[in-house]
Design a protein around this motif. Structure first.
Motif: not given
Length: 299
Positions: A48-50, A87-91, A290-294
Protein backbone atom coordinates in the motif's frame (compact mmCIF):
# COMPACT_ATOMS: atom_id res chain seq x y z
CA UNK A 1 -4.51 11.64 -30.08
CA UNK A 2 -3.90 10.23 -26.61
CA UNK A 3 -0.51 8.50 -26.32
CA UNK A 4 -0.42 4.89 -25.16
CA UNK A 5 1.14 4.23 -21.77
CA UNK A 6 4.78 3.15 -21.98
CA UNK A 7 5.76 -0.46 -21.37
CA UNK A 8 9.02 -2.16 -20.47
CA UNK A 9 10.06 -5.32 -22.35
CA UNK A 10 9.75 -8.41 -20.15
CA UNK A 11 13.34 -9.42 -20.87
CA UNK A 12 14.62 -6.05 -19.64
CA UNK A 13 12.54 -6.29 -16.48
CA UNK A 14 13.75 -9.80 -15.71
CA UNK A 15 17.41 -8.88 -16.22
CA UNK A 16 17.20 -5.87 -13.89
CA UNK A 17 15.29 -7.71 -11.17
CA UNK A 18 17.48 -10.79 -11.32
CA UNK A 19 20.60 -8.67 -10.82
CA UNK A 20 19.03 -6.92 -7.85
CA UNK A 21 17.97 -10.19 -6.22
CA UNK A 22 21.41 -11.74 -6.68
CA UNK A 23 22.97 -8.68 -5.06
CA UNK A 24 20.60 -8.97 -2.09
CA UNK A 25 20.85 -12.74 -1.63
CA UNK A 26 24.63 -12.64 -1.60
CA UNK A 27 26.48 -15.93 -1.08
CA UNK A 28 24.20 -17.70 1.39
CA UNK A 29 20.68 -16.49 0.63
CA UNK A 30 18.26 -14.90 3.08
CA UNK A 31 19.66 -16.45 6.27
CA UNK A 32 17.22 -14.53 8.48
CA UNK A 33 14.17 -16.00 6.79
CA UNK A 34 15.71 -19.44 6.26
CA UNK A 35 16.58 -19.72 9.94
CA UNK A 36 13.25 -18.52 11.35
CA UNK A 37 10.50 -19.51 8.91
CA UNK A 38 9.63 -23.10 8.04
CA UNK A 39 9.40 -24.08 4.36
CA UNK A 40 5.66 -24.82 4.55
CA UNK A 41 4.54 -21.58 6.22
CA UNK A 42 2.33 -19.36 4.08
CA UNK A 43 1.48 -15.70 4.34
CA UNK A 44 -0.36 -12.90 2.59
CA UNK A 45 0.53 -9.24 2.30
CA UNK A 46 -0.86 -5.93 1.08
CA UNK A 47 1.39 -3.48 -0.70
CA UNK A 48 0.00 0.00 0.00
CA UNK A 49 1.05 3.58 -0.68
CA UNK A 50 1.28 5.88 2.32
CA UNK A 51 1.19 9.16 0.41
CA UNK A 52 -0.38 10.43 -2.79
CA UNK A 53 1.58 9.67 -5.94
CA UNK A 54 1.91 8.05 -9.34
CA UNK A 55 2.54 4.31 -9.44
CA UNK A 56 5.50 2.97 -11.42
CA UNK A 57 7.27 -0.39 -11.26
CA UNK A 58 4.54 -2.92 -10.48
CA UNK A 59 5.83 -5.39 -13.06
CA UNK A 60 9.30 -5.26 -11.50
CA UNK A 61 7.76 -6.00 -8.11
CA UNK A 62 5.79 -8.89 -9.57
CA UNK A 63 8.92 -10.28 -11.18
CA UNK A 64 10.88 -10.13 -7.91
CA UNK A 65 8.39 -12.44 -6.20
CA UNK A 66 8.13 -14.73 -9.24
CA UNK A 67 11.88 -15.19 -9.56
CA UNK A 68 12.22 -16.06 -5.87
CA UNK A 69 9.20 -18.41 -5.84
CA UNK A 70 7.08 -18.95 -9.00
CA UNK A 71 4.18 -20.23 -6.88
CA UNK A 72 3.67 -16.85 -5.17
CA UNK A 73 0.52 -15.08 -6.35
CA UNK A 74 0.85 -11.37 -7.15
CA UNK A 75 -2.40 -9.51 -7.79
CA UNK A 76 -1.97 -5.94 -9.04
CA UNK A 77 -4.81 -3.67 -7.93
CA UNK A 78 -3.50 -0.64 -9.82
CA UNK A 79 -1.60 -0.04 -13.04
CA UNK A 80 1.63 1.82 -13.71
CA UNK A 81 0.75 5.44 -14.39
CA UNK A 82 -2.24 5.49 -12.02
CA UNK A 83 -2.51 8.40 -9.61
CA UNK A 84 -3.30 7.02 -6.17
CA UNK A 85 -4.36 8.44 -2.81
CA UNK A 86 -2.73 7.67 0.55
CA UNK A 87 -3.77 4.27 1.84
CA UNK A 88 -4.41 2.78 -1.59
CA UNK A 89 -3.52 -0.91 -1.83
CA UNK A 90 -1.74 -1.38 -5.15
CA UNK A 91 -1.04 -5.12 -4.91
CA UNK A 92 -1.83 -8.23 -2.87
CA UNK A 93 0.74 -11.01 -2.54
CA UNK A 94 0.21 -14.50 -1.15
CA UNK A 95 2.08 -17.78 -1.03
CA UNK A 96 5.00 -19.38 0.76
CA UNK A 97 6.26 -17.01 3.41
CA UNK A 98 9.95 -17.58 2.72
CA UNK A 99 9.73 -16.32 -0.83
CA UNK A 100 7.46 -13.45 0.09
CA UNK A 101 9.87 -12.16 2.73
CA UNK A 102 13.01 -12.70 0.66
CA UNK A 103 11.68 -10.75 -2.35
CA UNK A 104 10.04 -7.98 -0.33
CA UNK A 105 12.91 -5.49 -0.24
CA UNK A 106 13.87 -5.69 -3.90
CA UNK A 107 10.22 -5.41 -4.95
CA UNK A 108 9.71 -2.34 -2.79
CA UNK A 109 13.01 -0.74 -3.80
CA UNK A 110 12.04 -0.73 -7.47
CA UNK A 111 8.46 0.32 -6.78
CA UNK A 112 9.33 3.14 -4.36
CA UNK A 113 12.16 4.54 -6.51
CA UNK A 114 10.29 4.52 -9.81
CA UNK A 115 7.02 5.72 -8.27
CA UNK A 116 8.98 8.57 -6.69
CA UNK A 117 10.32 9.64 -10.07
CA UNK A 118 6.89 9.37 -11.70
CA UNK A 119 5.32 11.37 -8.87
CA UNK A 120 7.97 14.10 -8.92
CA UNK A 121 7.77 14.35 -12.70
CA UNK A 122 4.00 14.76 -12.44
CA UNK A 123 4.43 17.82 -10.20
CA UNK A 124 6.51 19.48 -12.93
CA UNK A 125 4.23 18.33 -15.76
CA UNK A 126 1.11 19.54 -13.95
CA UNK A 127 2.67 22.97 -13.45
CA UNK A 128 2.98 23.51 -17.23
CA UNK A 129 -0.03 21.51 -18.44
CA UNK A 130 -1.70 24.72 -19.68
CA UNK A 131 1.16 25.34 -22.13
CA UNK A 132 2.50 23.43 -25.11
CA UNK A 133 5.83 22.69 -23.40
CA UNK A 134 7.01 19.27 -22.25
CA UNK A 135 9.26 18.58 -19.28
CA UNK A 136 12.09 16.22 -20.23
CA UNK A 137 14.59 14.12 -18.33
CA UNK A 138 18.31 14.01 -19.18
CA UNK A 139 21.14 11.46 -19.16
CA UNK A 140 21.70 12.22 -15.48
CA UNK A 141 20.44 8.89 -14.18
CA UNK A 142 21.68 6.19 -11.82
CA UNK A 143 24.05 3.93 -13.82
CA UNK A 144 22.27 0.75 -14.84
CA UNK A 145 18.78 2.14 -14.20
CA UNK A 146 18.42 4.65 -17.04
CA UNK A 147 15.77 2.77 -19.01
CA UNK A 148 13.69 2.23 -15.87
CA UNK A 149 13.99 5.84 -14.72
CA UNK A 150 13.10 7.19 -18.16
CA UNK A 151 10.10 4.85 -18.17
CA UNK A 152 8.98 6.35 -14.86
CA UNK A 153 9.38 9.88 -16.24
CA UNK A 154 6.96 9.07 -19.06
CA UNK A 155 4.44 7.60 -16.61
CA UNK A 156 4.56 10.91 -14.72
CA UNK A 157 3.67 12.88 -17.84
CA UNK A 158 7.19 13.85 -18.86
CA UNK A 159 9.12 13.15 -22.05
CA UNK A 160 12.43 11.43 -22.64
CA UNK A 161 15.48 13.21 -23.95
CA UNK A 162 18.04 10.95 -25.63
CA UNK A 163 18.74 7.61 -23.97
CA UNK A 164 22.45 7.64 -24.67
CA UNK A 165 25.21 9.04 -26.81
CA UNK A 166 24.13 7.04 -29.86
CA UNK A 167 20.47 7.91 -30.49
CA UNK A 168 20.70 11.66 -31.16
CA UNK A 169 23.29 14.39 -31.64
CA UNK A 170 23.58 17.00 -28.88
CA UNK A 171 26.36 19.48 -29.63
CA UNK A 172 27.26 21.14 -26.33
CA UNK A 173 29.51 24.05 -25.42
CA UNK A 174 32.64 21.90 -25.20
CA UNK A 175 32.00 20.39 -28.63
CA UNK A 176 31.63 23.90 -30.04
CA UNK A 177 34.80 25.10 -28.34
CA UNK A 178 36.84 22.28 -29.87
CA UNK A 179 35.16 22.18 -33.30
CA UNK A 180 35.32 25.94 -33.79
CA UNK A 181 31.76 27.14 -34.28
CA UNK A 182 28.04 26.55 -33.82
CA UNK A 183 26.82 26.41 -37.42
CA UNK A 184 29.86 24.46 -38.59
CA UNK A 185 29.33 21.83 -35.89
CA UNK A 186 25.67 21.41 -36.90
CA UNK A 187 26.59 21.00 -40.57
CA UNK A 188 29.33 18.50 -39.70
CA UNK A 189 26.86 16.45 -37.68
CA UNK A 190 24.36 16.50 -40.54
CA UNK A 191 27.03 15.27 -42.94
CA UNK A 192 28.10 12.47 -40.58
CA UNK A 193 24.72 11.13 -39.43
CA UNK A 194 21.88 9.59 -41.35
CA UNK A 195 18.70 11.48 -42.15
CA UNK A 196 16.82 9.83 -39.27
CA UNK A 197 19.14 11.21 -36.58
CA UNK A 198 18.02 14.43 -34.91
CA UNK A 199 20.62 17.18 -34.41
CA UNK A 200 20.45 19.52 -31.42
CA UNK A 201 22.91 22.26 -30.52
CA UNK A 202 23.39 24.14 -27.25
CA UNK A 203 23.74 27.94 -27.26
CA UNK A 204 24.29 30.34 -24.38
CA UNK A 205 23.23 33.59 -26.03
CA UNK A 206 21.02 35.07 -28.74
CA UNK A 207 23.93 35.67 -31.13
CA UNK A 208 24.76 31.97 -31.03
CA UNK A 209 21.07 31.18 -31.57
CA UNK A 210 21.01 33.27 -34.74
CA UNK A 211 24.15 31.53 -35.99
CA UNK A 212 22.73 28.11 -35.17
CA UNK A 213 19.50 28.79 -37.07
CA UNK A 214 21.46 29.36 -40.29
CA UNK A 215 22.32 25.64 -40.21
CA UNK A 216 18.70 24.56 -39.46
CA UNK A 217 19.24 22.23 -36.50
CA UNK A 218 16.23 20.21 -35.37
CA UNK A 219 16.46 21.62 -31.85
CA UNK A 220 18.36 24.43 -30.16
CA UNK A 221 19.05 24.10 -26.44
CA UNK A 222 18.91 27.49 -24.73
CA UNK A 223 21.25 27.16 -21.78
CA UNK A 224 20.63 29.06 -18.54
CA UNK A 225 18.46 31.80 -20.02
CA UNK A 226 15.80 33.56 -17.98
CA UNK A 227 12.21 34.04 -19.18
CA UNK A 228 12.94 37.39 -20.84
CA UNK A 229 15.76 36.00 -22.98
CA UNK A 230 13.74 32.85 -23.71
CA UNK A 231 10.86 34.98 -25.01
CA UNK A 232 13.31 36.84 -27.26
CA UNK A 233 14.67 33.50 -28.49
CA UNK A 234 11.17 32.35 -29.42
CA UNK A 235 10.60 35.59 -31.34
CA UNK A 236 13.93 35.22 -33.17
CA UNK A 237 13.08 31.64 -34.12
CA UNK A 238 9.64 32.65 -35.39
CA UNK A 239 11.09 35.50 -37.45
CA UNK A 240 13.77 33.24 -38.93
CA UNK A 241 11.10 30.90 -40.23
CA UNK A 242 8.74 33.70 -41.26
CA UNK A 243 6.01 32.61 -38.85
CA UNK A 244 3.32 34.55 -37.08
CA UNK A 245 2.51 34.13 -33.39
CA UNK A 246 -0.60 32.13 -34.34
CA UNK A 247 1.15 29.74 -36.73
CA UNK A 248 4.36 29.30 -34.72
CA UNK A 249 3.36 26.53 -32.26
CA UNK A 250 2.17 23.98 -34.80
CA UNK A 251 4.51 24.64 -37.71
CA UNK A 252 6.50 21.49 -38.41
CA UNK A 253 9.22 23.22 -40.43
CA UNK A 254 10.67 25.34 -37.69
CA UNK A 255 13.46 24.56 -35.25
CA UNK A 256 12.25 23.44 -31.82
CA UNK A 257 13.55 25.24 -28.73
CA UNK A 258 14.55 23.63 -25.46
CA UNK A 259 15.22 25.50 -22.22
CA UNK A 260 17.64 24.01 -19.72
CA UNK A 261 19.68 24.97 -16.69
CA UNK A 262 18.66 25.27 -13.03
CA UNK A 263 14.99 24.50 -13.69
CA UNK A 264 12.97 24.49 -10.46
CA UNK A 265 9.35 23.67 -9.71
CA UNK A 266 9.01 27.35 -8.76
CA UNK A 267 10.32 28.58 -12.14
CA UNK A 268 9.12 26.04 -14.69
CA UNK A 269 5.75 27.74 -15.28
CA UNK A 270 7.36 31.04 -16.27
CA UNK A 271 9.79 29.18 -18.52
CA UNK A 272 7.02 27.26 -20.26
CA UNK A 273 4.92 30.38 -20.80
CA UNK A 274 7.68 31.91 -22.97
CA UNK A 275 6.71 29.52 -25.78
CA UNK A 276 9.63 27.07 -25.69
CA UNK A 277 8.83 23.52 -26.73
CA UNK A 278 10.82 21.52 -24.18
CA UNK A 279 12.22 22.09 -20.71
CA UNK A 280 14.90 19.65 -19.63
CA UNK A 281 15.92 19.06 -16.04
CA UNK A 282 17.92 16.44 -14.19
CA UNK A 283 15.87 17.04 -11.06
CA UNK A 284 13.04 14.70 -12.04
CA UNK A 285 15.45 11.76 -11.98
CA UNK A 286 18.29 12.85 -9.69
CA UNK A 287 16.34 14.73 -7.02
CA UNK A 288 13.08 12.79 -6.86
CA UNK A 289 12.26 11.47 -3.37
CA UNK A 290 11.03 7.90 -3.13
CA UNK A 291 7.30 7.34 -2.77
CA UNK A 292 6.48 5.84 0.64
CA UNK A 293 5.10 2.35 0.01
CA UNK A 294 4.81 -0.39 2.60
CA UNK A 295 4.24 -4.13 2.60
CA UNK A 296 2.22 -5.43 5.54
CA UNK A 297 2.14 -9.19 6.11
CA UNK A 298 -0.71 -11.19 7.60
CA UNK A 299 -0.76 -14.91 8.34
Amino acid sequence: MTALRPELPALMVEEQVKAALLEDLGRAGDITTLSTIGPDRTAAANMSVREAGVVAGLELARTAFRLIDPSIRFEALAADGDRVAPGTTVARISGRARGLLSAERVALNFLMHLSGIATYTATFADEIAHTGAKVCCTRKTIPGLRALEKYAVRLGGGSNHRYGLDDAVLIKDNHIAVSGGVAGAVRAARAYCGHLVKVEVEVDGLAQLREALTASPDVVLLDNMGPELLSEAVAINAAHWGLSVASYPGDLRRTRLEASGNVQIETIRAIAETGVDYISTSKITMAAPTLDIGLDVSI
